[in-house]
Design a protein around this motif. Sequence first.
Motif, short mmCIF file in Angstrom:
data_model
loop_
_atom_site.label_atom_id
_atom_site.label_comp_id
_atom_site.label_asym_id
_atom_site.label_seq_id
_atom_site.Cartn_x
_atom_site.Cartn_y
_atom_site.Cartn_z
N GLN A 69 -2.55 50.03 13.26
CA GLN A 69 -3.04 50.97 12.37
C GLN A 69 -2.21 52.58 12.44
OE1 GLN A 69 -5.11 48.30 13.00
NE2 GLN A 69 -4.25 48.09 10.92
N ILE A 70 -1.76 52.49 13.58
CA ILE A 70 -1.14 53.72 14.10
C ILE A 70 0.12 53.85 13.41
CG2 ILE A 70 -0.05 55.21 16.03
CD1 ILE A 70 -1.85 53.51 17.90
N PRO A 71 0.70 55.00 12.49
CA PRO A 71 1.62 54.98 11.85
C PRO A 71 3.10 54.69 12.64
CG PRO A 71 0.30 56.67 11.03
CD PRO A 71 -0.27 56.04 12.40
N LYS A 72 3.99 54.07 11.95
CA LYS A 72 5.13 53.92 12.97
C LYS A 72 5.65 54.64 13.65
CE LYS A 72 9.58 51.45 12.41
NZ LYS A 72 10.59 50.81 11.38
N GLU A 73 6.01 56.02 12.96
CA GLU A 73 6.59 57.33 13.62
C GLU A 73 5.73 57.86 14.72
OE1 GLU A 73 4.59 58.66 9.76
OE2 GLU A 73 5.57 56.95 10.55
N GLN A 74 4.59 57.31 15.06
CA GLN A 74 3.56 58.06 15.85
C GLN A 74 3.55 57.07 17.08
OE1 GLN A 74 2.92 60.99 15.34
NE2 GLN A 74 3.03 61.28 13.32
N LYS A 75 4.21 56.31 17.36
CA LYS A 75 4.06 55.47 18.27
C LYS A 75 5.40 54.82 19.00
CE LYS A 75 3.26 51.42 15.25
NZ LYS A 75 2.03 50.23 14.72
N ASP A 76 5.56 54.72 20.10
CA ASP A 76 6.49 53.69 20.78
C ASP A 76 6.73 52.27 20.47
OD1 ASP A 76 8.62 53.22 22.62
OD2 ASP A 76 7.24 52.62 24.07
N PRO A 77 7.80 51.68 20.06
CA PRO A 77 7.89 50.38 19.74
C PRO A 77 7.53 49.26 20.92
CG PRO A 77 9.97 51.54 19.52
CD PRO A 77 9.10 52.49 19.80
#
Length: 381
Positions: free
Chosen positions: A143-151
């Motif tokens: 649920q954390i937006p893609k741009e707000q997390k390390d893949p």
Amino acid sequence: MPAPRLRTASVAACLALAAAPLGACGDKPTAAPRAPAVATSAADAGGMAALTTAAKKEGSLNTIALPSDWANYGALIDGFEKKYGIKVMVENPEGTSQDEINALKEHRGEGRAPDVIDVGGSFAQSAARQGLLAPYKVAAYDQIPKEQKDPQARWYNNYGGYISIGCDAKRVKTCPSTFADLRKPEYKGQVALNGDPARSGSAFAGVYAAALANGGSFGDIQPGIDFFAELSKNGNFIPVESSATTIAKGQTPISLDWDFLNLGYADEFREKGADVDWRTAIPFDGSFAEYYANGVNKDAPHPAAARLWQEYVFTPEGQNIRLGAYARPVLMDAMEKDGTLDKAAAEKLPTVEGTPTFPTKAQTEKARGTVNRGWAEAVSG
């Protein structure tokens, strides 16, 4: 983008039941549970109940640079301790993001090393590149937006805010509301940042915002450094790290800081009856928003407690505690859709114009290098 409503709601319900039986709410353990120190999710560790049991057995959680009045950390720590009976130790509460990274390296292998970190985005990226963080996906990771997390799930953003201008209306005749205002002679000896931008995420963001207000861009922070060099030369900028204490003493009557901190200071001063009328303005000429990231120490002394803490701060409970102190939770959109958001607290957030944009990883790293090389000389007087 947030996941569909039903998926988000099911995750929220599961997170609320931290001690649910093994296999409940998608918490099905793997066939062969792994030790918490190498587990990459609660399921990987045998399920949330198993992770909770292991964390309680460890009994402690080491943290660093978490002031109780920063994004409601006092309430978060109290909530975690009450819920799990795990003692949270806080080293160097007033430390910086750089202090946190240094502690990971300097205390590696020691029982006093931080189990988790909470740092500005560029510091989290740096820690991951140095191999200091463990990959771990909290239940709400999707649920954390893609741009707000390390893949690779070594860090993910938890809460954030906008750079704002705080001002004591009892000591300043007319409070500034823009970066352009800060150039005025009437503010001589009054303008401060929350620390050194080479070490502090909030101060670094203040310089970034100043760059945007003075012809710079995400790819060019130099105008922000030049702006503060100008303020230093004309005597408006003072090299005093702003805090609630310096504000109350009248040392930093104007402070560039996160809106959640400035708004929180105002509440604190009112509750204490302090002789301070602290007001907050978000400058439209240099609007800059950023999140703070959480991560687990790869060599955490309390690996289960570290992972359980991560789960807690990404539950609706933890995220709403953030919101109660004006910090915008990273899961805010998802929680609004599934009905777990504290709407009353959300309505107290200051209104901002437009949709926030964020610098890329490469832009942030370039900006940090520019600040590290040029800040000290620029404001040395």
